[in-house]
Design a protein around this motif. Structure first.
Motif, PDB file in Angstrom:
ATOM      1  N   LEU B 115       0.842  -1.206   0.000  1.00  0.00           N
ATOM      2  CA  LEU B 115       0.000   0.000   0.000  1.00  0.00           C
ATOM      3  C   LEU B 115       0.875   1.254   0.000  1.00  0.00           C
ATOM      4  O   LEU B 115       0.629   2.195  -0.756  1.00  0.00           O
ATOM      5  CB  LEU B 115      -0.916   0.000   1.231  1.00  0.00           C
ATOM      6  N   ILE B 116       1.903   1.241   0.847  1.00  0.00           N
ATOM      7  CA  ILE B 116       2.752   2.428   0.954  1.00  0.00           C
ATOM      8  C   ILE B 116       3.494   2.670  -0.373  1.00  0.00           C
ATOM      9  O   ILE B 116       3.534   3.795  -0.875  1.00  0.00           O
ATOM     10  CB  ILE B 116       3.760   2.266   2.123  1.00  0.00           C
ATOM     11  N   GLU B 117       4.034   1.603  -0.950  1.00  0.00           N
ATOM     12  CA  GLU B 117       4.733   1.743  -2.239  1.00  0.00           C
ATOM     13  C   GLU B 117       3.803   2.256  -3.319  1.00  0.00           C
ATOM     14  O   GLU B 117       4.164   3.142  -4.103  1.00  0.00           O
ATOM     15  CB  GLU B 117       5.312   0.392  -2.671  1.00  0.00           C
ATOM     16  N   ALA B 118       2.588   1.692  -3.345  1.00  0.00           N
ATOM     17  CA  ALA B 118       1.623   2.119  -4.359  1.00  0.00           C
ATOM     18  C   ALA B 118       1.248   3.581  -4.147  1.00  0.00           C
ATOM     19  O   ALA B 118       1.116   4.349  -5.104  1.00  0.00           O
ATOM     20  CB  ALA B 118       0.376   1.235  -4.302  1.00  0.00           C
ATOM     21  N   ALA B 119       1.103   3.972  -2.879  1.00  0.00           N
ATOM     22  CA  ALA B 119       0.751   5.363  -2.568  1.00  0.00           C
ATOM     23  C   ALA B 119       1.838   6.316  -3.068  1.00  0.00           C
ATOM     24  O   ALA B 119       1.552   7.406  -3.562  1.00  0.00           O
ATOM     25  CB  ALA B 119       0.543   5.537  -1.062  1.00  0.00           C
ATOM     26  N   ILE B 120       3.092   5.884  -2.963  1.00  0.00           N
ATOM     27  CA  ILE B 120       4.206   6.727  -3.392  1.00  0.00           C
ATOM     28  C   ILE B 120       4.266   6.811  -4.922  1.00  0.00           C
ATOM     29  O   ILE B 120       4.491   7.875  -5.489  1.00  0.00           O
ATOM     30  CB  ILE B 120       5.539   6.162  -2.842  1.00  0.00           C
ATOM     31  N   GLU B 121       4.048   5.671  -5.577  1.00  0.00           N
ATOM     32  CA  GLU B 121       4.237   5.609  -7.030  1.00  0.00           C
ATOM     33  C   GLU B 121       3.107   6.227  -7.825  1.00  0.00           C
ATOM     34  O   GLU B 121       3.307   6.681  -8.952  1.00  0.00           O
ATOM     35  CB  GLU B 121       4.392   4.148  -7.474  1.00  0.00           C
ATOM     36  N   CYS B 122       1.888   6.225  -7.270  1.00  0.00           N
ATOM     37  CA  CYS B 122       0.751   6.676  -8.072  1.00  0.00           C
ATOM     38  C   CYS B 122       0.684   8.205  -8.082  1.00  0.00           C
ATOM     39  O   CYS B 122       1.371   8.882  -7.323  1.00  0.00           O
ATOM     40  CB  CYS B 122      -0.546   6.098  -7.518  1.00  0.00           C
ATOM     41  N   ASP B 123      -0.166   8.727  -8.969  1.00  0.00           N
ATOM     42  CA  ASP B 123      -0.414  10.173  -8.966  1.00  0.00           C
ATOM     43  C   ASP B 123      -1.523  10.526  -7.980  1.00  0.00           C
ATOM     44  O   ASP B 123      -1.551  11.622  -7.434  1.00  0.00           O
ATOM     45  CB  ASP B 123      -0.823  10.635 -10.375  1.00  0.00           C
ATOM     46  N   ARG B 124      -2.472   9.628  -7.815  1.00  0.00           N
ATOM     47  CA  ARG B 124      -3.593   9.876  -6.904  1.00  0.00           C
ATOM     48  C   ARG B 124      -3.893   8.628  -6.092  1.00  0.00           C
ATOM     49  O   ARG B 124      -4.066   7.545  -6.658  1.00  0.00           O
ATOM     50  CB  ARG B 124      -4.865  10.230  -7.692  1.00  0.00           C
ATOM     51  N   LEU B 125      -3.965   8.789  -4.778  1.00  0.00           N
ATOM     52  CA  LEU B 125      -4.424   7.720  -3.892  1.00  0.00           C
ATOM     53  C   LEU B 125      -5.808   8.133  -3.402  1.00  0.00           C
ATOM     54  O   LEU B 125      -5.962   9.212  -2.830  1.00  0.00           O
ATOM     55  CB  LEU B 125      -3.472   7.569  -2.711  1.00  0.00           C
ATOM     56  N   VAL B 126      -6.804   7.296  -3.653  1.00  0.00           N
ATOM     57  CA  VAL B 126      -8.166   7.637  -3.224  1.00  0.00           C
ATOM     58  C   VAL B 126      -8.643   6.572  -2.242  1.00  0.00           C
ATOM     59  O   VAL B 126      -8.633   5.377  -2.553  1.00  0.00           O
ATOM     60  CB  VAL B 126      -9.135   7.722  -4.426  1.00  0.00           C
ATOM     61  N   THR B 127      -9.035   7.022  -1.051  1.00  0.00           N
ATOM     62  CA  THR B 127      -9.432   6.101   0.012  1.00  0.00           C
ATOM     63  C   THR B 127     -10.961   6.070   0.136  1.00  0.00           C
ATOM     64  O   THR B 127     -11.600   7.121   0.132  1.00  0.00           O
ATOM     65  CB  THR B 127      -8.831   6.562   1.353  1.00  0.00           C
ATOM     66  N   PHE B 128     -11.493   4.883   0.254  1.00  0.00           N
ATOM     67  CA  PHE B 128     -12.933   4.709   0.493  1.00  0.00           C
ATOM     68  C   PHE B 128     -13.105   4.138   1.887  1.00  0.00           C
ATOM     69  O   PHE B 128     -12.867   2.955   2.130  1.00  0.00           O
ATOM     70  CB  PHE B 128     -13.540   3.807  -0.588  1.00  0.00           C
ATOM     71  N   ARG B 129     -13.473   5.012   2.809  1.00  0.00           N
ATOM     72  CA  ARG B 129     -13.563   4.636   4.214  1.00  0.00           C
ATOM     73  C   ARG B 129     -14.863   3.914   4.524  1.00  0.00           C
ATOM     74  O   ARG B 129     -15.792   3.943   3.739  1.00  0.00           O
ATOM     75  CB  ARG B 129     -13.507   5.900   5.075  1.00  0.00           C
TER      76      ARG B 129
END
Lengths: 116, 130
Positions: B115-129
């Motif tokens: 998750l952390i790696e993906a959050a760093i690599e992507c342009d947008r991280l969108v969370t669905f709580r």
């Protein structure tokens, strides 16, 4: 990268606070600049003298206290959320930095990723 | 633009997984890249092969499996969150000597580091709580 973990849940109602803090620790291990912001009922997480022996749960305060050891850079608490609950920053169980609403907006602005 | 989605709500107790699914479809329809979808907290239950929703409710897990089969989008469930909620693939079933595995093969068990790696690599991280 500046990663902010924004926590708004009450500490023991669900597992959310513990699991979000676990993610914050992993981000810090991955050498990111990690901040945690406690807001709303999440500010209860920083109360001193948490006795979890009768809850059979992990102490959230213990995890918060360990954050600096993992190089989590900032533990922020919403000033308004504290005031609404009659709490004061210097009576909490671990050192925190309080932020006003406008300071929180600035924090969100400079955070490159927000995980909540 | 490269998107990563994080899904935190349980499939049949929150709108998170359904909203995330619709968002994922919209991301792809607009020609963006969807790098991966990471299920955390109660969201890991989306991967269960054992959920039997009633007829009038949507089978949320099946929607995600369909998306994966059509588009190859990687679906990850957090290992720590999964194990304690009884979500095991065959490897974890064998490791912990349990009597069943219930993670659909469209989903992979992954560490929080993913998750952390993906959050760093992507342009947008969108969370669905939840």
């Amino acid at each position: 990268m500046n990663v902010l973990f924004l926590i708004t849940d009450s500490p023991y109602r669900t597992q959310r606070v513990v699991e979000t803090l676990e993610a914050a620790l992993v981000a810090a291990v991955f050498d990111q600049q990690v901040s945690v912001l406690l807001k709303g009922d999440a500010v209860w997480s920083a109360l001193p003298d948490q006795d979890v022996s009768e809850l059979d749960r992990r102490s959230v305060l213990k995890i918060l206290t360990a954050l600096p050891e993992y190089d989590v850079e900032h533990l922020y608490v919403c000033a308004e959320s504290l005031a609404e609950r009659g709490l004061e920053a210097d009576t909490l169980g671990t050192p925190v930095e309080t932020l006003t609403a406008s300071e929180q907006r600035a924090l969100l602005d400079r955070s490159e990723r927000v995980i909540s | 633009m490269k998107f990563t989605l994080a899904v935190h709500g349980a499939p049949h107790n929150s709108q998170a997984a359904l909203s995330a699914y619709r968002f994922a479809r919209a991301v792809l329809r607009r020609g963006h890249q969807l790098q991966r979808v990471f299920f955390y907290h109660d969201g890991v239950q989306t991967a269960s092969t054992l959920a039997v929703p009633p007829q009038e409710e949507t089978d949320v897990g099946a929607l995600w499996v369909g998306l994966h089969e059509e588009t190859g989008t990687e679906l990850d469930i957090c290992i720590a969150a999964s194990l304690k909620r009884g979500m095991l693939d065959e490897t974890e079933r064998d490791r912990y000597e349990r009597n069943a595995a219930n993670v659909h093969p469209a989903f992979q068990i992954a560490g929080l580091g993913v998750l952390i790696e993906a959050a760093i690599e992507c342009d947008r991280l969108v969370t669905f709580r939840a």
